[in-house]
Motif scaffolding. Structure first.
Motif, PDB file in Angstrom:
ATOM      1  N   ASN A 249     -29.583 -17.991  26.715  1.00  0.00           N
ATOM      2  CA  ASN A 249     -28.441 -17.522  25.674  1.00  0.00           C
ATOM      3  C   ASN A 249     -27.091 -18.217  26.411  1.00  0.00           C
ATOM      4  O   ASN A 249     -26.422 -18.670  25.388  1.00  0.00           O
ATOM      5  CB  ASN A 249     -28.627 -15.978  25.602  1.00  0.00           C
ATOM      6  N   GLN A 250     -26.644 -18.077  27.401  1.00  0.00           N
ATOM      7  CA  GLN A 250     -25.432 -18.318  28.126  1.00  0.00           C
ATOM      8  C   GLN A 250     -25.362 -20.047  27.665  1.00  0.00           C
ATOM      9  O   GLN A 250     -24.310 -20.349  27.174  1.00  0.00           O
ATOM     10  CB  GLN A 250     -25.417 -18.303  29.434  1.00  0.00           C
ATOM     11  N   ARG A 251     -26.621 -20.745  27.905  1.00  0.00           N
ATOM     12  CA  ARG A 251     -26.681 -22.232  27.931  1.00  0.00           C
ATOM     13  C   ARG A 251     -26.063 -22.431  26.241  1.00  0.00           C
ATOM     14  O   ARG A 251     -25.467 -23.352  25.912  1.00  0.00           O
ATOM     15  CB  ARG A 251     -27.945 -22.970  28.220  1.00  0.00           C
ATOM     16  N   LEU A 252     -26.863 -21.875  25.492  1.00  0.00           N
ATOM     17  CA  LEU A 252     -27.017 -21.947  23.833  1.00  0.00           C
ATOM     18  C   LEU A 252     -25.332 -21.755  23.731  1.00  0.00           C
ATOM     19  O   LEU A 252     -24.668 -22.486  22.806  1.00  0.00           O
ATOM     20  CB  LEU A 252     -27.735 -21.135  23.409  1.00  0.00           C
ATOM     21  N   ARG A 253     -24.849 -20.566  24.090  1.00  0.00           N
ATOM     22  CA  ARG A 253     -23.474 -20.371  23.592  1.00  0.00           C
ATOM     23  C   ARG A 253     -22.354 -21.246  24.298  1.00  0.00           C
ATOM     24  O   ARG A 253     -21.268 -21.632  23.545  1.00  0.00           O
ATOM     25  CB  ARG A 253     -22.972 -18.771  24.198  1.00  0.00           C
ATOM     26  N   ALA A 254     -22.782 -21.910  25.355  1.00  0.00           N
ATOM     27  CA  ALA A 254     -21.897 -22.789  25.982  1.00  0.00           C
ATOM     28  C   ALA A 254     -21.533 -24.313  25.063  1.00  0.00           C
ATOM     29  O   ALA A 254     -20.767 -24.786  24.761  1.00  0.00           O
ATOM     30  CB  ALA A 254     -22.235 -23.355  27.403  1.00  0.00           C
ATOM     31  N   VAL A 255     -23.202 -24.613  24.584  1.00  0.00           N
ATOM     32  CA  VAL A 255     -23.339 -25.536  23.671  1.00  0.00           C
ATOM     33  C   VAL A 255     -22.576 -25.583  22.553  1.00  0.00           C
ATOM     34  O   VAL A 255     -21.849 -26.439  21.930  1.00  0.00           O
ATOM     35  CB  VAL A 255     -24.612 -25.879  23.849  1.00  0.00           C
ATOM     36  N   ILE A 256     -22.834 -24.396  21.854  1.00  0.00           N
ATOM     37  CA  ILE A 256     -22.091 -24.173  20.475  1.00  0.00           C
ATOM     38  C   ILE A 256     -20.335 -24.077  20.794  1.00  0.00           C
ATOM     39  O   ILE A 256     -19.676 -24.630  19.774  1.00  0.00           O
ATOM     40  CB  ILE A 256     -22.660 -22.539  20.160  1.00  0.00           C
ATOM     41  N   LEU A 257     -20.018 -23.479  22.002  1.00  0.00           N
ATOM     42  CA  LEU A 257     -18.217 -23.480  22.054  1.00  0.00           C
ATOM     43  C   LEU A 257     -18.003 -25.080  22.160  1.00  0.00           C
ATOM     44  O   LEU A 257     -17.078 -25.373  21.541  1.00  0.00           O
ATOM     45  CB  LEU A 257     -18.281 -22.571  23.342  1.00  0.00           C
ATOM     46  N   VAL A 258     -18.798 -25.779  23.024  1.00  0.00           N
ATOM     47  CA  VAL A 258     -18.336 -27.178  23.227  1.00  0.00           C
ATOM     48  C   VAL A 258     -18.454 -28.054  21.815  1.00  0.00           C
ATOM     49  O   VAL A 258     -17.475 -28.527  21.446  1.00  0.00           O
ATOM     50  CB  VAL A 258     -19.061 -28.087  24.296  1.00  0.00           C
ATOM     51  N   ALA A 259     -19.178 -27.728  21.020  1.00  0.00           N
ATOM     52  CA  ALA A 259     -19.566 -28.317  19.734  1.00  0.00           C
ATOM     53  C   ALA A 259     -18.270 -27.951  18.901  1.00  0.00           C
ATOM     54  O   ALA A 259     -17.619 -28.828  17.989  1.00  0.00           O
ATOM     55  CB  ALA A 259     -20.762 -28.118  18.991  1.00  0.00           C
ATOM     56  N   VAL A 260     -18.106 -26.470  18.649  1.00  0.00           N
ATOM     57  CA  VAL A 260     -16.920 -26.135  17.707  1.00  0.00           C
ATOM     58  C   VAL A 260     -15.621 -26.578  18.327  1.00  0.00           C
ATOM     59  O   VAL A 260     -14.845 -27.026  17.534  1.00  0.00           O
ATOM     60  CB  VAL A 260     -16.855 -24.496  17.800  1.00  0.00           C
ATOM     61  N   SER A 261     -15.287 -26.750  19.558  1.00  0.00           N
ATOM     62  CA  SER A 261     -14.263 -27.315  19.946  1.00  0.00           C
ATOM     63  C   SER A 261     -14.008 -28.841  19.881  1.00  0.00           C
ATOM     64  O   SER A 261     -12.783 -29.278  19.287  1.00  0.00           O
ATOM     65  CB  SER A 261     -14.146 -27.133  21.702  1.00  0.00           C
ATOM     66  N   MET A 262     -15.117 -29.808  19.775  1.00  0.00           N
ATOM     67  CA  MET A 262     -14.940 -30.962  19.302  1.00  0.00           C
ATOM     68  C   MET A 262     -14.432 -30.979  17.842  1.00  0.00           C
ATOM     69  O   MET A 262     -13.748 -31.804  17.755  1.00  0.00           O
ATOM     70  CB  MET A 262     -16.328 -31.444  19.787  1.00  0.00           C
ATOM     71  N   ILE A 263     -15.247 -30.304  16.883  1.00  0.00           N
ATOM     72  CA  ILE A 263     -14.951 -30.234  15.684  1.00  0.00           C
ATOM     73  C   ILE A 263     -13.252 -29.924  15.438  1.00  0.00           C
ATOM     74  O   ILE A 263     -12.737 -30.528  14.509  1.00  0.00           O
ATOM     75  CB  ILE A 263     -15.842 -29.323  14.804  1.00  0.00           C
ATOM     76  N   LEU A 264     -12.884 -29.019  16.092  1.00  0.00           N
ATOM     77  CA  LEU A 264     -11.562 -28.280  15.852  1.00  0.00           C
ATOM     78  C   LEU A 264     -10.571 -29.337  16.339  1.00  0.00           C
ATOM     79  O   LEU A 264      -9.539 -29.717  15.667  1.00  0.00           O
ATOM     80  CB  LEU A 264     -11.384 -27.213  16.559  1.00  0.00           C
ATOM     81  N   PHE A 265     -10.822 -29.879  17.627  1.00  0.00           N
ATOM     82  CA  PHE A 265      -9.456 -30.775  18.435  1.00  0.00           C
ATOM     83  C   PHE A 265      -9.952 -32.238  18.169  1.00  0.00           C
ATOM     84  O   PHE A 265      -8.824 -33.029  18.264  1.00  0.00           O
ATOM     85  CB  PHE A 265      -9.591 -30.560  19.737  1.00  0.00           C
ATOM     86  N   GLY A 266     -11.067 -32.506  17.697  1.00  0.00           N
ATOM     87  CA  GLY A 266     -11.124 -33.945  17.119  1.00  0.00           C
ATOM     88  C   GLY A 266     -11.362 -34.379  15.799  1.00  0.00           C
ATOM     89  O   GLY A 266     -10.735 -35.218  15.088  1.00  0.00           O
ATOM     90  N   GLY A 267     -12.315 -33.587  15.105  1.00  0.00           N
ATOM     91  CA  GLY A 267     -12.834 -33.956  13.684  1.00  0.00           C
ATOM     92  C   GLY A 267     -11.818 -33.633  12.726  1.00  0.00           C
ATOM     93  O   GLY A 267     -11.434 -34.315  11.929  1.00  0.00           O
ATOM     94  N   VAL A 268     -11.162 -32.155  12.847  1.00  0.00           N
ATOM     95  CA  VAL A 268     -10.029 -31.805  11.940  1.00  0.00           C
ATOM     96  C   VAL A 268      -8.659 -32.884  11.997  1.00  0.00           C
ATOM     97  O   VAL A 268      -8.414 -33.161  10.858  1.00  0.00           O
ATOM     98  CB  VAL A 268      -9.877 -30.541  12.260  1.00  0.00           C
TER      99      VAL A 268
END
Length: 237
Positions: A33-52
């Protein structure tokens, strides 16, 4: 005398193998669960700081607010036919600031077209500006400069060139026409608008001034006489 019987612990009756692996499975699930949360956090960060930012950057390039304001100018339809826009430079002034250029055709004379655009610019909040280089070189027609907040605008209205477009990469053949027929077919005017950031416009900076009293004066005049003068004889030894 009997000894008191000690109560048995819950793990006392379990085999050794069961006691050793009792908490293994929950720990594995927790790490997963910790690994899954870390992957989700990285993906959201990439979307916010890169995609937007990239998305809004593309939107800014597609619909530059300066071009939107030029679209909103209250000029007659006969004075804004076939606009052609060109953009260069960076909107964040990286290396070069953004330069916006628009060319449109007008159905009426340069004088009437210039009056229509100048009235629309004043109504939109632009102020006439008379810098030293407006224009940088003498141009035919009406050339005026304007300022509004952090922007400068050059407006150039002149007669069209009336040269037919090339055909298959070759210059079009212009038929010989008498002056009256040529004047009838070559009517209207051409309008060019150039908008740039004021900080990137050299005309907003103080221009160097030259003292008129120094103009034409040679700072190193030619010496007519020998600068060493006559040699002084050395005293007798």
């Amino acid at each position: 005398m009997r000894r008191p019987v000690e109560p048995a612990t819950p793990d006392a009756d379990r085999p050794e193998d069961d006691r050793s692996g009792a908490g293994t499975e929950p720990r594995r699930q927790s790490h997963g669960n910790q690994r899954l949360r870390a992957v989700i956090l990285v993906a959201v960060s990439m979307i916010l700081f890169g995609g937007v930012p990239a998305y809004f950057g593309m939107q800014m390039m597609d619909r530059d607010p300066v071009f939107v304001s030029l679209d909103d100018l209250d000029v007659p339809t006969w004075a804004a036919a076939g606009p052609v826009d060109d953009v260069s430079g960076s909107p964040w002034c990286l290396l070069d600031c953004r330069l916006r250029e628009r060319t449109v055709n007008s159905e009426r004379s340069p004088e009437e077209t210039a009056q229509a655009y100048e009235a629309a610019l004043r109504e939109d909040g632009w102020q006439p500006w008379t810098p030293q280089y407006c224009p940088e070189q003498q141009e035919k027609g009406s050339y005026t400069c304007w300022r509004q907040d952090e922007l400068t605008l050059d407006l150039w209205v002149r007669s069209p060139t009336c040269v037919p477009p090339p055909v298959d990469g070759e210059p079009a053949v212009v038929p010989s026409l008498d002056p009256e027929t040529a004047a009838e077919e070559c009517t209207g005017s051409l309008v060019s608008v150039k908008v740039r950031n004021a900080i990137d416009d050299e005309r907003t900076r103080p221009q160097p001034s030259t003292d008129p009293s120094l103009t034409g004066v040679d700072p190193y005049p030619t010496l007519d006489e020998d600068p060493l003068g006559e040699l002084t004889p050395s005293p007798p030894s």
